[in-house]
Scaffold this motif. Structure first.
Motif, PDB file in Angstrom:
ATOM      1  N   MET A 272     -23.614  67.370  43.738  1.00 52.81           N
ATOM      2  CA  MET A 272     -24.925  67.662  43.141  1.00 52.81           C
ATOM      3  C   MET A 272     -25.952  67.964  44.220  1.00 52.81           C
ATOM      4  SD  MET A 272     -25.646  65.081  39.922  1.00 52.81           S
ATOM      5  CE  MET A 272     -27.308  65.740  39.721  1.00 52.81           C
ATOM      6  N   THR A 273     -25.929  67.175  45.293  1.00 58.05           N
ATOM      7  CA  THR A 273     -26.875  67.369  46.386  1.00 58.05           C
ATOM      8  C   THR A 273     -26.739  68.758  46.989  1.00 58.05           C
ATOM      9  OG1 THR A 273     -26.815  64.990  46.876  1.00 58.05           O
ATOM     10  CG2 THR A 273     -27.659  66.439  48.596  1.00 58.05           C
ATOM     11  N   ALA A 274     -25.516  69.255  47.057  1.00 56.53           N
ATOM     12  CA  ALA A 274     -25.282  70.596  47.590  1.00 56.53           C
ATOM     13  C   ALA A 274     -25.640  71.684  46.577  1.00 56.53           C
ATOM     14  CB  ALA A 274     -23.817  70.736  48.013  1.00 56.53           C
ATOM     15  N   ARG A 275     -25.394  71.421  45.303  1.00 51.95           N
ATOM     16  CA  ARG A 275     -25.573  72.459  44.285  1.00 51.95           C
ATOM     17  C   ARG A 275     -27.030  72.638  43.862  1.00 51.95           C
ATOM     18  NH1 ARG A 275     -24.736  77.270  42.868  1.00 51.95           N
ATOM     19  NH2 ARG A 275     -24.720  77.695  40.631  1.00 51.95           N
ATOM     20  N   LEU A 276     -27.814  71.588  43.818  1.00 49.97           N
ATOM     21  CA  LEU A 276     -29.185  71.700  43.324  1.00 49.97           C
ATOM     22  C   LEU A 276     -30.017  72.734  44.096  1.00 49.97           C
ATOM     23  CD1 LEU A 276     -30.096  67.994  42.437  1.00 49.97           C
ATOM     24  CD2 LEU A 276     -29.703  69.880  40.855  1.00 49.97           C
ATOM     25  N   PRO A 277     -29.982  72.757  45.430  1.00 50.24           N
ATOM     26  CA  PRO A 277     -30.750  73.799  46.126  1.00 50.24           C
ATOM     27  C   PRO A 277     -30.251  75.207  45.821  1.00 50.24           C
ATOM     28  CG  PRO A 277     -30.177  72.014  47.618  1.00 50.24           C
ATOM     29  CD  PRO A 277     -29.377  71.801  46.366  1.00 50.24           C
ATOM     30  N   GLU A 278     -28.956  75.366  45.602  1.00 46.26           N
ATOM     31  CA  GLU A 278     -28.411  76.684  45.264  1.00 46.26           C
ATOM     32  C   GLU A 278     -28.953  77.151  43.922  1.00 46.26           C
ATOM     33  OE1 GLU A 278     -24.123  75.987  47.574  1.00 46.26           O
ATOM     34  OE2 GLU A 278     -24.217  76.019  45.384  1.00 46.26           O
ATOM     35  N   ILE A 279     -29.006  76.244  42.955  1.00 54.05           N
ATOM     36  CA  ILE A 279     -29.546  76.603  41.640  1.00 54.05           C
ATOM     37  C   ILE A 279     -31.014  76.999  41.765  1.00 54.05           C
ATOM     38  CG2 ILE A 279     -30.140  75.724  39.345  1.00 54.05           C
ATOM     39  CD1 ILE A 279     -27.663  73.949  39.512  1.00 54.05           C
ATOM     40  N   ALA A 280     -31.776  76.189  42.487  1.00 58.26           N
ATOM     41  CA  ALA A 280     -33.203  76.460  42.632  1.00 58.26           C
ATOM     42  C   ALA A 280     -33.462  77.785  43.335  1.00 58.26           C
ATOM     43  CB  ALA A 280     -33.874  75.324  43.402  1.00 58.26           C
ATOM     44  N   SER A 281     -32.544  78.193  44.203  1.00 52.14           N
ATOM     45  CA  SER A 281     -32.747  79.436  44.944  1.00 52.14           C
ATOM     46  C   SER A 281     -32.562  80.668  44.073  1.00 52.14           C
ATOM     47  CB  SER A 281     -31.791  79.495  46.143  1.00 52.14           C
ATOM     48  OG  SER A 281     -30.450  79.676  45.718  1.00 52.14           O
ATOM     49  N   HIS A 282     -31.754  80.551  43.011  1.00 52.46           N
ATOM     50  CA  HIS A 282     -31.531  81.724  42.159  1.00 52.46           C
ATOM     51  C   HIS A 282     -32.215  81.628  40.802  1.00 52.46           C
ATOM     52  CE1 HIS A 282     -28.758  80.230  39.085  1.00 52.46           C
ATOM     53  NE2 HIS A 282     -28.009  79.662  40.004  1.00 52.46           N
ATOM     54  N   SER A 283     -32.783  80.451  40.481  1.00 52.21           N
ATOM     55  CA  SER A 283     -33.398  80.282  39.174  1.00 52.21           C
ATOM     56  C   SER A 283     -34.675  79.469  39.297  1.00 52.21           C
ATOM     57  CB  SER A 283     -32.424  79.605  38.207  1.00 52.21           C
ATOM     58  OG  SER A 283     -32.963  79.541  36.914  1.00 52.21           O
ATOM     59  N   LYS A 284     -35.811  80.126  39.094  1.00 49.44           N
ATOM     60  CA  LYS A 284     -37.104  79.435  39.159  1.00 49.44           C
ATOM     61  C   LYS A 284     -37.221  78.406  38.040  1.00 49.44           C
ATOM     62  CE  LYS A 284     -40.805  81.759  37.941  1.00 49.44           C
ATOM     63  NZ  LYS A 284     -41.986  82.655  37.962  1.00 49.44           N
ATOM     64  N   TYR A 285     -36.679  78.757  36.877  1.00 49.26           N
ATOM     65  CA  TYR A 285     -36.702  77.852  35.734  1.00 49.26           C
ATOM     66  C   TYR A 285     -35.297  77.293  35.520  1.00 49.26           C
ATOM     67  CZ  TYR A 285     -41.202  80.023  34.666  1.00 49.26           C
ATOM     68  OH  TYR A 285     -42.490  80.485  34.731  1.00 49.26           O
ATOM     69  N   ALA A 286     -35.104  76.036  35.883  1.00 49.49           N
ATOM     70  CA  ALA A 286     -33.787  75.406  35.749  1.00 49.49           C
ATOM     71  C   ALA A 286     -33.963  73.932  35.417  1.00 49.49           C
ATOM     72  CB  ALA A 286     -32.978  75.561  37.039  1.00 49.49           C
ATOM     73  N   VAL A 287     -32.981  73.412  34.652  1.00 52.68           N
ATOM     74  CA  VAL A 287     -33.008  71.992  34.299  1.00 52.68           C
ATOM     75  C   VAL A 287     -31.591  71.454  34.238  1.00 52.68           C
ATOM     76  CG1 VAL A 287     -33.106  72.490  31.797  1.00 52.68           C
ATOM     77  CG2 VAL A 287     -33.921  70.274  32.669  1.00 52.68           C
ATOM     78  N   VAL A 288     -31.397  70.313  34.881  1.00 55.70           N
ATOM     79  CA  VAL A 288     -30.123  69.599  34.839  1.00 55.70           C
ATOM     80  C   VAL A 288     -30.279  68.451  33.859  1.00 55.70           C
ATOM     81  CG1 VAL A 288     -28.448  68.270  36.165  1.00 55.70           C
ATOM     82  CG2 VAL A 288     -29.577  70.243  37.213  1.00 55.70           C
ATOM     83  N   LEU A 289     -29.450  68.460  32.834  1.00 61.56           N
ATOM     84  CA  LEU A 289     -29.544  67.498  31.743  1.00 61.56           C
ATOM     85  C   LEU A 289     -28.313  66.615  31.727  1.00 61.56           C
ATOM     86  CD1 LEU A 289     -30.287  70.213  29.047  1.00 61.56           C
ATOM     87  CD2 LEU A 289     -32.010  68.755  30.083  1.00 61.56           C
ATOM     88  N   GLY A 290     -28.503  65.375  31.328  1.00 60.40           N
ATOM     89  CA  GLY A 290     -27.298  64.599  31.085  1.00 60.40           C
ATOM     90  C   GLY A 290     -27.409  63.126  31.394  1.00 60.40           C
TER      91      GLY A 290
ATOM     92  N   TYR B 287     -31.361  62.074  31.729  1.00 61.87           N
ATOM     93  CA  TYR B 287     -32.450  62.740  32.438  1.00 61.87           C
ATOM     94  C   TYR B 287     -32.607  64.207  32.054  1.00 61.87           C
ATOM     95  CZ  TYR B 287     -32.364  58.885  35.925  1.00 61.87           C
ATOM     96  OH  TYR B 287     -32.411  57.668  36.566  1.00 61.87           O
ATOM     97  N   HIS B 288     -33.828  64.720  32.245  1.00 66.22           N
ATOM     98  CA  HIS B 288     -34.133  66.133  32.418  1.00 66.22           C
ATOM     99  C   HIS B 288     -34.608  66.255  33.867  1.00 66.22           C
ATOM    100  CE1 HIS B 288     -34.565  67.957  28.175  1.00 66.22           C
ATOM    101  NE2 HIS B 288     -34.016  66.765  28.018  1.00 66.22           N
ATOM    102  N   VAL B 289     -33.803  66.864  34.708  1.00 65.90           N
ATOM    103  CA  VAL B 289     -34.153  67.071  36.116  1.00 65.90           C
ATOM    104  C   VAL B 289     -34.495  68.548  36.270  1.00 65.90           C
ATOM    105  CG1 VAL B 289     -33.348  66.920  38.497  1.00 65.90           C
ATOM    106  CG2 VAL B 289     -32.582  65.224  36.810  1.00 65.90           C
ATOM    107  N   ALA B 290     -35.766  68.854  36.447  1.00 68.88           N
ATOM    108  CA  ALA B 290     -36.238  70.237  36.356  1.00 68.88           C
ATOM    109  C   ALA B 290     -36.805  70.740  37.677  1.00 68.88           C
ATOM    110  CB  ALA B 290     -37.311  70.357  35.272  1.00 68.88           C
ATOM    111  N   THR B 291     -36.748  72.061  37.856  1.00 72.21           N
ATOM    112  CA  THR B 291     -37.472  72.675  38.965  1.00 72.21           C
ATOM    113  C   THR B 291     -38.968  72.482  38.723  1.00 72.21           C
ATOM    114  OG1 THR B 291     -37.429  74.789  37.784  1.00 72.21           O
ATOM    115  CG2 THR B 291     -35.701  74.421  39.440  1.00 72.21           C
TER     116      THR B 291
END
Length: 283
Positions: free
Chosen positions: A137-155, A245-249
């Motif tokens: 997750m620590t590695a993937r979260l910055p990758e998601i944020a770099s390609h998607s301004k609007y993003a949310v990790v749920l669960g 959680y809702h973990v959002a940009t």
């Protein structure tokens, strides 16, 4: 997907979706006016989801390798633009625990992730797998944020980040779900982006700049809890944990118009040991 009203995104660990529907989940869903719903612990086949939800829902489902275990899904009123399940190192089995999808909302792309972090057990192989997942997750979260301004990790992230997130935090300091090393990951998830963050366990690392929507909305209060043990009177006395959680940009978090935990009115009316977390985003 229409943007005439806020985008309503919800997440819930169903503790077995077939059992949840037998106990009343369908009635909750019919009344909730949800656009996108992330599910964890589905523990069923895709055909089961199709039969339970009906044709009006677009269904993405990543079952676990072991039948009847874990399983995550994202269901939506509009069809996903694209979805991904690759996660972590090649030798790491994340099946049934991480599912990403992109949705076109007006002229924006919104990335939604449904995830189910391992529950873990201190000093066992289960905890090793949990740390591997949190590393991924620590590695993937910055990758998601770099390609998607609007993003949310749920669960169901299976960690109570702060003392406010667990009613009986003093008695759980040495238990999985509230171990300092686990909580330190969350210190970095929610720490200022790029700044050095010192975790509760004393370790340091760069902050990732994501936002804990639930804590931001609720403020410095106990809970609101999202999971209660089935044992004893935990639900009746609100002796719970905030694990969902809702973990959002930051950009998506800035659009939040409402946050709620759909806690059942009574123990008898529960259809899961978790409560849904529902957020309105005015994108």
């Amino acid at each position: 997907m229409s943007v005439s009203s806020p985008l309503r995104i919800a997440s819930v660990n169903t503790n077995g979706v077939r059992a949840a529907f037998r106990k009343g989940m369908g009635d909750w869903l019919d009344a909730s006016n949800i656009d996108i719903l992330a599910l964890q612990e589905v523990r069923a086949a895709t055909s089961d989801l199709e039969n339970l939800l009906g044709p009006e829902w677009d269904i993405l489902h990543d079952p676990a390798t072991a039948k009847g275990r874990a399983g995550v899904a994202i269901v939506s009123r509009a069809k996903a633009h694209i979805h991904r399940v690759e996660f972590g190192a090649e030798d790491f089995d994340s099946a049934g625990r991480w599912l990403e999808a992109d949705y076109e909302v007006g002229d924006q792309i919104v990335t939604v992730v449904s995830t189910y972090v391992h529950s873990g057990e201190d000093n066992t192989p289960k905890q090793v797998e949990k740390y591997k997942f949190l590393d991924a997750m620590t590695a993937r979260l910055p990758e998601i944020a770099s390609h998607s301004k609007y993003a949310v990790v749920l669960g169901d992230l299976n960690v109570g980040h702060r003392e406010l997130d667990i009613k009986n935090w003093k008695g759980n300091r040495k238990n999985a779900g509230f171990l300092p090393r686990e909580r330190a990951y969350f210190d970095r998830f929610f720490g200022p982006r790029g700044e050095e963050v010192t975790g509760v366990d004393g370790t340091t690392g760069p902050g990732l700049g994501w936002v804990d929507v639930g804590r931001t909305w609720a403020g410095e209060v106990d809970g609101p809890y999202t999971w209660w043990s089935q044992r004893g009177r935990a639900f009746d006395t609100d002796t719970g944990w905030r694990l969902d959680y809702h973990v959002a940009t930051p950009e998506l978090a800035a659009t939040v118009k409402d946050y709620r935990v759909d806690r059942a009115a009574s123990h008898a009316e529960r259809w899961s040991d978790h409560a849904p977390v529902v957020v309105d985003y005015a994108i």
